[in-house]
Design an enzyme around this catalytic site. Structure first.
Site, PDB file in Angstrom:
ATOM      1  N   CYS A 250      32.423  30.028  34.528  1.00 21.60           N
ATOM      2  CA  CYS A 250      33.381  29.349  34.376  1.00 21.60           C
ATOM      3  C   CYS A 250      33.373  27.874  33.692  1.00 21.60           C
ATOM      4  O   CYS A 250      33.267  27.981  32.606  1.00 21.60           O
ATOM      5  CB  CYS A 250      33.640  28.964  36.149  1.00 21.60           C
ATOM      6  SG  CYS A 250      35.586  28.510  36.132  1.00 21.60           S
TER       7      CYS A 250
ATOM      8  N   GLU B 296      30.100  36.415  40.132  1.00 22.30           N
ATOM      9  CA  GLU B 296      29.429  36.394  41.090  1.00 22.30           C
ATOM     10  C   GLU B 296      30.163  36.917  42.472  1.00 22.30           C
ATOM     11  O   GLU B 296      29.581  37.073  43.775  1.00 22.30           O
ATOM     12  CB  GLU B 296      28.739  35.073  41.453  1.00 22.30           C
ATOM     13  CG  GLU B 296      29.491  33.886  41.806  1.00 22.30           C
ATOM     14  CD  GLU B 296      30.415  33.412  40.714  1.00 22.30           C
ATOM     15  OE1 GLU B 296      30.657  33.974  39.642  1.00 22.30           O
ATOM     16  OE2 GLU B 296      31.267  32.236  41.068  1.00 22.30           O
TER      17      GLU B 296
ATOM     18  N   HIS C  38      34.617  34.557  37.478  1.00 26.84           N
ATOM     19  CA  HIS C  38      33.429  34.428  38.401  1.00 26.84           C
ATOM     20  C   HIS C  38      32.973  35.710  38.750  1.00 26.84           C
ATOM     21  O   HIS C  38      33.308  36.240  39.716  1.00 26.84           O
ATOM     22  CB  HIS C  38      33.884  33.700  39.744  1.00 26.84           C
ATOM     23  CG  HIS C  38      34.028  32.300  39.372  1.00 26.84           C
ATOM     24  ND1 HIS C  38      33.041  31.388  39.804  1.00 26.84           N
ATOM     25  CD2 HIS C  38      35.111  31.508  38.888  1.00 26.84           C
ATOM     26  CE1 HIS C  38      33.499  30.022  39.325  1.00 26.84           C
ATOM     27  NE2 HIS C  38      34.649  30.109  38.976  1.00 26.84           N
TER      28      HIS C  38
END
Ligand code: MN
Length: 231
Positions: A107, A208, A206
């Site tokens: 990001c 994660e 993202h």
């Protein structure tokens, strides 16, 4: 020993609190690395010292990058900017690039890579497509179209994938020595990577927060390259 991956984080201007969502740390641990948080500072030589014990770098998400880094005045739509974080992360990134250490940017991280390497950002996307989802972070929001011959393409092993989206800025002028590895339907750059050998990859989404195999493979690739280069 497992490779040490340095993770950047935010620091509160008023209260000095360091903030980093633990999903980033968990993703590195799951991928077989040791996550170490690198607090932003202007202390001379600190970025160099941090990088000495890190075999890889994970540039995490956060606020906007100060457009003075690419010579633009701030747009009215520019969001929260942290001067110390910008300074520290851009310094770290340039050092890691010079040392050939692997970098994954997420990001804000893709934006830091592009700016550090000499590119520019769009300060506020106005493409008619929404990149700021209100759905939960684990929810896929829009598709990306991946260059199958790119490093990202080799990791994802597909030309189209669903991702989440929490950004209003994006790469504008691509940094020299980099190529675009994924875009969304409106042409927004969603991933970039270095042209040469080595692993420097930025993604605008993202991973994660996602649990699919491809997202996890991104972190595994960072840790695997870090492990090899650290030997
Ligand atoms: Mn997006």
């Amino acid at each position: 020993m497992k490779p040490v991956i340095g993770l950047t984080c935010d620091v509160g201007v008023e209260n000095g609190l360091l903030t980093l969502r633990r999903q980033y740390l968990d993703a590195i641990i799951r991928a077989g690395g040791i996550p170490v948080v690198l607090p932003p500072t202007r202390e001379p030589g600190q970025a160099e010292t941090c990088l000495e014990f890190c075999q890889g770098l994970l540039l995490t998400g956060g606020g906007d990058v100060d457009p003075s880094y690419w010579g633009e005045p701030p747009s009215p739509a520019l969001g929260y900017v942290s001067p110390v974080r910008d300074y520290f992360e851009i310094t770290l990134t340039n050092l890691a690039l010079a040392a050939g250490k692997p970098i994954l940017g997420i990001c804000r991280g893709i934006q830091v890579i592009n700016v550090a390497a000499g590119g520019s950002l769009c300060q506020d996307l106005q493409t008619g497509m929404n990149h700021q989802q209100n759905a939960p972070r684990t929810q896929l929001f829009h598709d990306i179209f991946i260059e199958t011959t790119s490093r990202l393409g080799q990791i994802y092993m597909t030309c189209q994938a669903g991702v989440n989206s929490f950004h209003h800025q994006a790469v504008a002028r691509l940094a020299p020595g980099f190529k675009v590895s994924a875009t969304s339907l409106d042409g927004t750059i969603e991933a970039i990577e270095i042209n040469t050998a080595g692993f420097v990859l930025g993604v605008q989404w993202h991973p994660e927060d996602l649990e699919d195999k491809c997202s996890q493979a991104l972190f595994r690739e960072l840790v695997a390259v870090a492990e090899l280069s650290g030997r």
